[in-house]
Each structure stands twice: as structure tokens, then as C-alpha cells.
Write a protein that holds these residues in place. Sequence first.
Motif, PDB file in Angstrom:
ATOM      1  N   ALA A  75      22.717 -44.466  -5.535  1.00 36.15           N
ATOM      2  CA  ALA A  75      21.498 -43.880  -4.958  1.00 36.15           C
ATOM      3  C   ALA A  75      20.607 -43.281  -6.041  1.00 36.15           C
ATOM      4  N   LYS A 129      17.113 -48.634  -4.706  1.00 42.32           N
ATOM      5  CA  LYS A 129      18.410 -47.943  -4.615  1.00 42.32           C
ATOM      6  C   LYS A 129      19.546 -48.925  -4.351  1.00 42.32           C
ATOM      7  N   ARG A 168      26.162 -41.080   3.104  1.00 43.77           N
ATOM      8  CA  ARG A 168      24.786 -40.594   2.994  1.00 43.77           C
ATOM      9  C   ARG A 168      24.726 -39.114   3.376  1.00 43.77           C
TER      10      ARG A 168
END
Length: 336
Positions: free
Chosen positions: A66, A208, A312
Motif C-alpha cells: 500500500a 498501490k 485494510r
Amino acid sequence: MISNLKTNFEASLIPWVEDIARKNDSSGHALYIMKDGKPVLEHYGGYHSFEPASQEVKATSRFNIASARKSYIALVVAYALYDRLLELDRPLDDYTEESNPVFSGVSIRHLLTHTHGIGEGGEGLYKEFTPGENWSYNNIGVDTLAHLVMEMYGVTISSFLQERIFNQLEWVETGWMTEPSPELVKIIGNKGEKPLNGLHSDCDGTKKNLFVSAREFAWWGQLHLDKGRVGNQQIIPEEVVNLATTIQTPSGLPYDLPRNGAFWYVQDIPRKKSEIGDDVPAGSYQILGVTGPTILVIPKYQIVAVKMYNKRYNYGGANYLHFLKEYSNRVADACT
């Protein structure tokens, strides 16, 4: 000495990393720590996802890092500064033909250190604060600089890094991925939902979709700690690494706010809103992504500490800084 250090890390960090994985529903995790350029701790746990028959996380597993990809883009920007294609305190308008009024007063330094003062909303970009007078984390600085340096060098971010660094070091577990592969760890959203693959059709280095193994992520940190040198070979000019990992934040920023190099968070003194814990020595630097991957480099102790997750908003909620500081404090405290 090394055996004692390994014992300290095992006792302090492995249970902590595993506990965070359980609390935040990360399906997999990894921990890789180096001391004096040599691995002292390597730990893997969990699976590539919660799906049935998902692979176990192992040394070759590659996590989507990320926003930690910013450290890779940062190095290309640092090269542009070193090559005199950019100057830190020149305004962005000097480098672009199309001037956007919202960028008025914004310098390269502001873009590198999250002090540019530009926000993004439903109607596009807007002025959030006067450049250099506050700090706000978003992707505007990194996206703007990434496209600028690609135009200047005439190659993509990924091609630049592949040619100058990855190929020379024979790294094969680092790259922007466009197709599924068995070694890629999936991204967990909400538990019970189908995991995300983290892929993107574009591999220019701005998106990403950078996947890295824990060990090559640690070697990326080690390359910075060693000032771009590997053995007898200077892979990266030392000044390029210094530009990336020493404080470039404008002077006069409010006391509590973080200080940055080229996107890296850099420790000078403990600061309330920094992601680096109070116990971490000055001169240390860290970068992380929303899914939990983190590199912490502590030059004073010659330590590179990497942790990996695949969830996430891994530290979701208002208290996320607590967990980030706790991780870096645990690494630093285990060294003393």
C-alpha cells in the motif's frame, strides 16, 4: 549479544504481532528483523486469505505494501534532487506548463513532506491551509511528484527502480503486479467478504499494486541504512539516501506535528502526532501502509525491523497512532 537480542525480539514482538493480527482480522502476518546487516529474526504466520485452502504465509509470500510504496517513489524523487532536475524550495509552477491556482506557493519541499496544504473533495482540489504552516497526510504530494519525475526521466517509476536497483541486487520478490500469482497475499477488507487481489492494470509504479516479501522489504530498509552501499558497491549515491531519510520538513511547523524526509517519517524529538514512538532514538525513520506493512530503521542500533499484515485499515480507529508508536517502542526497547 545477537542471541540475547533475538530472544528479546521473540518475547516482545512475536506475541504482539500475532495479537494485532487476531484483533484486526488480518489473515496473515510476518516479522523480519535485521541487525548489522544480518537477519536475526524471521517469523511467519497465518494464511494468504481466509478462503478455504488458502496458502500459508511463508518466506516467499509477497504482501501488498500500500502506501509504504511511497518510500520507493521517494527514492526516485531524491535522485531527481541529486541530479538537479528538481530543487527543494522552488515552486511546483516552475516545473509545469499548466498552472493550477491551488498549487500557488507550493514548493517541492511541501509536496515531499505533506505540508503542501492541498486537500481533495467532491469538487476537486482545494486549499486547506497555507503551504508550510501545517501538516496533512494525503496522496496529492506523492502523485504529483511521481508523475513529474517520470516525465523528467522519460521512464516509469518501476522501470527506473528495476534498472538501477532491483536488477543489480537480483531482487525477484519486489514489483508492481498486474496478474495473479500464487505468492501474492490477498488484501482483507471486512471479514466474510471476498478478499481483494490488490492488482492494477498499470505497473508504472504510481499505483498501490506493489507487492514485496518481508525479507526484500527488510533489505530495502537495509539499503537505506547502509547509505546505498551493498558490500563494496555503491548501488545508490549516499546523498540520494540522505535526501530521502533526513528531515526536509519546513522549519516552524507546529511542535506536535510529524517531521518527514522524502515521505519517510523521521524522528528528531518525540512528537504527539508522529507515528514513531517516544523511545525510538533520533535519526530513526519509518514508513507504513494502510494494510499494516511497516519498515522501521534505527541507525543508532543498526536495526531494520519489518512487520507485514494484509488487513485494510489494520489499526483502524482514532487510536491508530497508539499501536504504531507501541510497535516502534517495542523494537527500540528490545535493543537496550
